[in-house]
Write a protein that holds these residues in place. Structure first.
Motif, PDB file in Angstrom:
ATOM      1  N   UNK A  47       0.835  -1.210   0.000  1.00 30.42           N
ATOM      2  CA  UNK A  47       0.000   0.000   0.000  1.00 30.42           C
ATOM      3  C   UNK A  47       0.866   1.255   0.000  1.00 30.42           C
ATOM      4  N   UNK A  48       1.961   1.243   0.762  1.00 25.12           N
ATOM      5  CA  UNK A  48       2.847   2.409   0.806  1.00 25.12           C
ATOM      6  C   UNK A  48       3.515   2.651  -0.546  1.00 25.12           C
ATOM      7  N   UNK A  49       4.011   1.605  -1.175  1.00 28.46           N
ATOM      8  CA  UNK A  49       4.670   1.765  -2.480  1.00 28.46           C
ATOM      9  C   UNK A  49       3.670   2.160  -3.564  1.00 28.46           C
ATOM     10  N   UNK A  50       2.458   1.627  -3.501  1.00 28.10           N
ATOM     11  CA  UNK A  50       1.432   1.974  -4.491  1.00 28.10           C
ATOM     12  C   UNK A  50       1.018   3.433  -4.363  1.00 28.10           C
ATOM     13  N   UNK A  51       0.825   3.893  -3.132  1.00 29.29           N
ATOM     14  CA  UNK A  51       0.439   5.298  -2.954  1.00 29.29           C
ATOM     15  C   UNK A  51       1.588   6.235  -3.300  1.00 29.29           C
ATOM     16  N   UNK A  52       2.828   5.801  -3.087  1.00 29.38           N
ATOM     17  CA  UNK A  52       3.984   6.613  -3.493  1.00 29.38           C
ATOM     18  C   UNK A  52       4.029   6.747  -5.018  1.00 29.38           C
ATOM     19  N   UNK A  53       3.783   5.647  -5.728  1.00 33.06           N
ATOM     20  CA  UNK A  53       3.750   5.679  -7.192  1.00 33.06           C
ATOM     21  C   UNK A  53       2.606   6.549  -7.692  1.00 33.06           C
ATOM     22  N   UNK A  54       1.429   6.430  -7.067  1.00 32.29           N
ATOM     23  CA  UNK A  54       0.287   7.259  -7.467  1.00 32.29           C
ATOM     24  C   UNK A  54       0.585   8.735  -7.230  1.00 32.29           C
ATOM     25  N   UNK A  55       1.263   9.053  -6.132  1.00 29.58           N
ATOM     26  CA  UNK A  55       1.643  10.440  -5.864  1.00 29.58           C
ATOM     27  C   UNK A  55       2.568  11.005  -6.926  1.00 29.58           C
ATOM     28  N   UNK A  56       3.513  10.185  -7.387  1.00 29.13           N
ATOM     29  CA  UNK A  56       4.417  10.632  -8.459  1.00 29.13           C
ATOM     30  C   UNK A  56       3.661  10.817  -9.771  1.00 29.13           C
ATOM     31  N   UNK A  57       2.677   9.956 -10.030  1.00 30.73           N
ATOM     32  CA  UNK A  57       1.881  10.099 -11.255  1.00 30.73           C
ATOM     33  C   UNK A  57       1.007  11.343 -11.197  1.00 30.73           C
ATOM     34  N   UNK A  58       0.452  11.631 -10.023  1.00 30.79           N
ATOM     35  CA  UNK A  58      -0.372  12.836  -9.867  1.00 30.79           C
ATOM     36  C   UNK A  58       0.484  14.073 -10.074  1.00 30.79           C
ATOM     37  N   UNK A  59       1.699  14.044  -9.555  1.00 30.89           N
ATOM     38  CA  UNK A  59       2.600  15.183  -9.709  1.00 30.89           C
ATOM     39  C   UNK A  59       2.989  15.398 -11.172  1.00 30.89           C
ATOM     40  N   UNK A  60       3.150  14.305 -11.923  1.00 34.61           N
ATOM     41  CA  UNK A  60       3.564  14.405 -13.322  1.00 34.61           C
ATOM     42  C   UNK A  60       2.411  14.711 -14.271  1.00 34.61           C
ATOM     43  N   UNK A  61       1.183  14.451 -13.860  1.00 35.66           N
ATOM     44  CA  UNK A  61       0.027  14.642 -14.745  1.00 35.66           C
ATOM     45  C   UNK A  61      -0.217  16.126 -15.007  1.00 35.66           C
ATOM     46  N   UNK A  62      -0.656  16.457 -16.231  1.00 36.11           N
ATOM     47  CA  UNK A  62      -0.931  17.858 -16.549  1.00 36.11           C
ATOM     48  C   UNK A  62      -2.205  18.355 -15.879  1.00 36.11           C
ATOM     49  N   UNK A  63      -2.225  19.622 -15.567  1.00 35.53           N
ATOM     50  CA  UNK A  63      -3.441  20.237 -15.034  1.00 35.53           C
ATOM     51  C   UNK A  63      -4.417  20.451 -16.170  1.00 35.53           C
ATOM     52  N   UNK A  64      -5.673  20.340 -15.875  1.00 38.03           N
ATOM     53  CA  UNK A  64      -6.688  20.539 -16.899  1.00 38.03           C
ATOM     54  C   UNK A  64      -6.995  22.015 -17.101  1.00 38.03           C
ATOM     55  N   UNK A  65      -7.563  22.361 -18.247  1.00 38.41           N
ATOM     56  CA  UNK A  65      -7.922  23.745 -18.518  1.00 38.41           C
ATOM     57  C   UNK A  65      -9.294  24.090 -17.950  1.00 38.41           C
ATOM     58  N   UNK A  66      -9.662  23.479 -16.841  1.00 35.96           N
ATOM     59  CA  UNK A  66     -10.994  23.661 -16.291  1.00 35.96           C
ATOM     60  C   UNK A  66     -11.041  24.958 -15.489  1.00 35.96           C
ATOM     61  N   UNK A  67     -11.922  25.844 -15.873  1.00 35.15           N
ATOM     62  CA  UNK A  67     -11.981  27.168 -15.244  1.00 35.15           C
ATOM     63  C   UNK A  67     -12.771  27.159 -13.945  1.00 35.15           C
TER      64      UNK A  67
END
Length: 135
Positions: A47-67
């Motif tokens: 669970x710790x390694x999975x959430x660490x990987x998800x955190x890195x993916x969230x950080x790398x993902x682009x922000x949406x153009x949602x106003x």
């Protein structure tokens, strides 16, 4: 007094080994790996390694153009979870559980819009997975 000796191929009965840290008792017939992989400590590690990987993916993902809301952005739709599959704990990182979110995989690999223009991919998930690879 005659001592009984086990013949080759004859079972000697169950043998036990004690692991000193944590008080586990392993049966050598079952194999200690099976008992260890079912333990809560392994689940916590996965669970710790999975959430660490998800955190890195969230950080790398682009922000949406949602106003007005980020409800449909990629960053808000990446979630980790852990489940037991067979004899092992498996961690998953799920992208876009919300079907109304824009398509992260189109952003990842690129796409062709309705006008016919090609948009190249960003490969942000691929970069994170490659950085976490063990060689």
């Amino acid at each position: 007094m005659a001592r009984r000796v086990a013949k080759p191929g004859q079972a000697r009965g169950k043998q036990y080994a004690r692991f000193t840290k944590g008080g586990f008792t392993f049966e050598t017939d079952q194999g200690f790996e099976t008992t260890l992989l079912h333990s809560g400590e392994v689940r916590a590690l996965v669970a710790a390694k999975t959430s660490e990987l998800a955190g890195k993916m969230i950080k790398a993902a682009p922000r949406g153009p949602h106003r007005f809301t980020d409800e449909f952005s990629i960053k808000k739709n990446i979630t980790p979870y852990v489940e037991q599959v067979g004899t092992e704990w498996v961690g998953y990182v799920v992208i876009e559980e919300n079907e109304r979110a824009r398509h992260a995989m189109l952003q990842e690999r690129g796409y062709r819009d309705p006008a016919g223009h090609r948009h190249k991919g960003r490969f942000f998930f691929k970069r994170v997975l490659e950085s976490e690879r063990v060689e």
